[in-house]
Design an enzyme around this catalytic site. Structure first.
Site, PDB file in Angstrom:
ATOM      1  N   ILE A   1       0.814  -1.274  -0.004  1.00 32.85           N
ATOM      2  CA  ILE A   1       0.213  -0.079  -0.110  1.00 32.85           C
ATOM      3  C   ILE A   1       0.688   1.243   0.016  1.00 32.85           C
ATOM      4  O   ILE A   1       0.611   2.286  -0.795  1.00 32.85           O
ATOM      5  CB  ILE A   1      -0.723  -0.020   1.049  1.00 32.85           C
ATOM      6  CG1 ILE A   1      -1.873  -1.206   0.956  1.00 32.85           C
ATOM      7  CG2 ILE A   1      -1.673   1.266   1.392  1.00 32.85           C
ATOM      8  CD1 ILE A   1      -2.546  -1.377   2.133  1.00 32.85           C
TER       9      ILE A   1
ATOM     10  N   THR B   1      -4.638   5.694   6.915  1.00 33.68           N
ATOM     11  CA  THR B   1      -5.400   4.780   6.306  1.00 33.68           C
ATOM     12  C   THR B   1      -5.314   3.287   6.782  1.00 33.68           C
ATOM     13  O   THR B   1      -5.646   2.623   6.318  1.00 33.68           O
ATOM     14  CB  THR B   1      -5.522   4.849   4.740  1.00 33.68           C
ATOM     15  OG1 THR B   1      -4.204   4.824   4.557  1.00 33.68           O
ATOM     16  CG2 THR B   1      -6.208   6.023   4.126  1.00 33.68           C
ATOM     17  N   SER B   2      -4.134   3.435   8.078  1.00 39.83           N
ATOM     18  CA  SER B   2      -3.802   2.341   8.209  1.00 39.83           C
ATOM     19  C   SER B   2      -4.500   1.578   9.587  1.00 39.83           C
ATOM     20  O   SER B   2      -5.304   0.850   9.406  1.00 39.83           O
ATOM     21  CB  SER B   2      -2.256   2.351   8.658  1.00 39.83           C
ATOM     22  OG  SER B   2      -1.791   1.014   8.722  1.00 39.83           O
ATOM     23  N   ARG B   3      -3.999   2.044  10.763  1.00 44.83           N
ATOM     24  CA  ARG B   3      -4.440   1.707  12.151  1.00 44.83           C
ATOM     25  C   ARG B   3      -4.634   3.246  12.840  1.00 44.83           C
ATOM     26  O   ARG B   3      -3.777   3.670  13.046  1.00 44.83           O
ATOM     27  CB  ARG B   3      -3.826   0.375  12.830  1.00 44.83           C
ATOM     28  CG  ARG B   3      -3.888  -0.736  11.907  1.00 44.83           C
ATOM     29  CD  ARG B   3      -5.278  -1.179  12.318  1.00 44.83           C
ATOM     30  NE  ARG B   3      -5.402  -2.582  11.637  1.00 44.83           N
ATOM     31  CZ  ARG B   3      -5.974  -3.005  10.353  1.00 44.83           C
ATOM     32  NH1 ARG B   3      -6.064  -1.815   9.658  1.00 44.83           N
ATOM     33  NH2 ARG B   3      -5.947  -4.125   9.887  1.00 44.83           N
TER      34      ARG B   3
ATOM     35  N   GLU C   1     -12.298   3.005  17.441  1.00 45.08           N
ATOM     36  CA  GLU C   1     -13.140   2.970  16.608  1.00 45.08           C
ATOM     37  C   GLU C   1     -14.182   1.802  16.675  1.00 45.08           C
ATOM     38  O   GLU C   1     -15.048   1.519  16.120  1.00 45.08           O
ATOM     39  CB  GLU C   1     -12.563   3.059  15.198  1.00 45.08           C
ATOM     40  CG  GLU C   1     -11.992   1.979  14.702  1.00 45.08           C
ATOM     41  CD  GLU C   1     -11.234   2.191  13.195  1.00 45.08           C
ATOM     42  OE1 GLU C   1     -10.973   1.134  12.502  1.00 45.08           O
ATOM     43  OE2 GLU C   1     -11.314   3.377  12.700  1.00 45.08           O
TER      44      GLU C   1
ATOM     45  N   HIS D   1     -13.481   3.955   7.706  1.00 46.69           N
ATOM     46  CA  HIS D   1     -12.673   2.822   7.335  1.00 46.69           C
ATOM     47  C   HIS D   1     -13.259   2.125   6.195  1.00 46.69           C
ATOM     48  O   HIS D   1     -13.373   1.043   6.081  1.00 46.69           O
ATOM     49  CB  HIS D   1     -12.939   1.882   8.649  1.00 46.69           C
ATOM     50  CG  HIS D   1     -11.753   0.934   8.893  1.00 46.69           C
ATOM     51  ND1 HIS D   1     -11.394   0.738   9.821  1.00 46.69           N
ATOM     52  CD2 HIS D   1     -11.171   0.195   7.792  1.00 46.69           C
ATOM     53  CE1 HIS D   1     -10.209  -0.215   9.807  1.00 46.69           C
ATOM     54  NE2 HIS D   1     -10.004  -0.799   8.727  1.00 46.69           N
TER      55      HIS D   1
END
Length: 331
Positions: free
Chosen positions: A157, A233-235, A264, A296
């Site tokens: 990614i 956009t990962s964790r 979340e 997400h």
């Protein structure tokens, strides 16, 4: 093989139903709308495997309940597995398989969409125009062409994001424990501190580990440029939320784009439009005009969903046949 599928949505049926009907996979799927947790784990009784997602509870007590129900295989239909207690799975004899790469471009494209939405105030502009307000006040952004991008984590990614940034005409710096040979000549690897000092856009693409938790904190935020754009956009736990909010209050960032955020799990993928959020993180973040938060959804493209379904079913078939498990995750 009988697979019990937790947290099923309508879009999951689009691809998994088709594959389950293929005799080449030799399996049946029982779809459950309920997500996997300690209360729902006993529902897996009668199955051979469980299919779970990134927001599933795969802690030791849940895995113990699955083991008691006769489950020996946990199919994670996602790349991340930080929600899985791997030592407990190994102790219980539960094999864990994941989908390491479904569509890296899907996530990278969403990361750039977040960067541009935050940078050019797209959400605010849309609301203004809907209210017949065509004034440009509050919409001033920055050029990305000629700017510097910092990619933290250069797996599939991160590499896709690096290529997008390069296509924008940006200088691309990267930070990773292991250099990606596919990016030779495209990026320059530097220490994290140097990347944060130089980058106009910082995009996070690394896994969540004990070492990377709160990678972006008060100290590292202080090293970043005042007009930097931060994208995750990962964790969610890669960023210390309290430190981020404090920095936003001090007008530190030009823009922040988040597809993930801390804590979340209780609300991700759920509809609370007629309810009151108990988690205060999102309302606070959305109070800042330069912050864009999505649900997400970076992975959520047709290409990615198809790839996730195919890899998950191939993982199940390989396990059933006793074949080598290329996507196994071990403690």
């Amino acid at each position: 093989m009988k697979i019990v599928f937790y947290g099923a949505r309508d879009y999951d049926h689009l691809y998994f139903d088709l594959l389950a009907a293929d005799p080449a996979y030799g399996c049946t799927i029982r779809f459950l709308a309920a997500n996997l947790d300690a209360d729902t784990a006993p529902l897996a009784r009668g199955g051979d495997a469980v299919c779970a997602f990134v927001n599933s509870d795969c802690s030791a007590p849940v895995l113990e309940a699955l083991s008691q129900a006769g489950i020996r295989l946990l199919l994670m239909r996602c790349a991340g597995y930080n929600n899985v207690d791997l030592p407990a799975a190994a102790r219980l004899g539960i094999t864990v398989l994941r989908v390491p790469g479904y569509s890296p471009e899907a996530v990278a494209e969403h990361a750039m969409a977040l960067a541009q939405a935050a940078n050019r105030r797209v959400c605010k502009a849309y609301i203004k125009v809907r209210n017949n307000n065509f004034a440009l006040d509050g919409l001033l952004g920055h050029n990305l062409y000629g700017a510097c991008a910092g990619i933290v984590g250069t797996g599939r990614i991160g590499a896709a994001m690096a290529r997008i940034c390069h296509g924008y005409g940006m200088t691309v710096l990267a930070c990773d424990q292991y250099e990606n040979p596919a990016l030779a000549g495209l990026v320059r690897y530097v220490p994290l501190e140097e990347l944060l000092r130089a980058a106009d856009l910082v995009s996070l693409h690394c896994p969540l580990t004990a070492e990377t938790r709160h990678l972006i904190n008060a100290k590292t935020i202080a090293q970043m440029r005042a007009h930097a754009i931060l994208v995750n956009t990962s964790r969610g736990a890669l960023i210390d939320t309290a430190a981020l909010i404090d920095a936003l209050r001090r007008r530190k960032f030009a823009g922040v784009g988040l597809d993930v955020y801390e804590d979340e799990d209780g609300q991700v993928f759920e509809d609370f439009s007629n309810d009151v959020l108990q988690n205060e993180v999102v309302p606070v973040l959305l109070s800042f005009p330069n912050v864009v938060v999505t649900s997400h959804q970076a992975f959520f493209t047709r290409t990615a969903l198809q790839s996730i379904a195919i890899t998950t079913m191939e993982n199940a078939r390989a396990f059933a046949r006793g074949e080598p498990l290329a996507n196994e995750v071990k403690a």
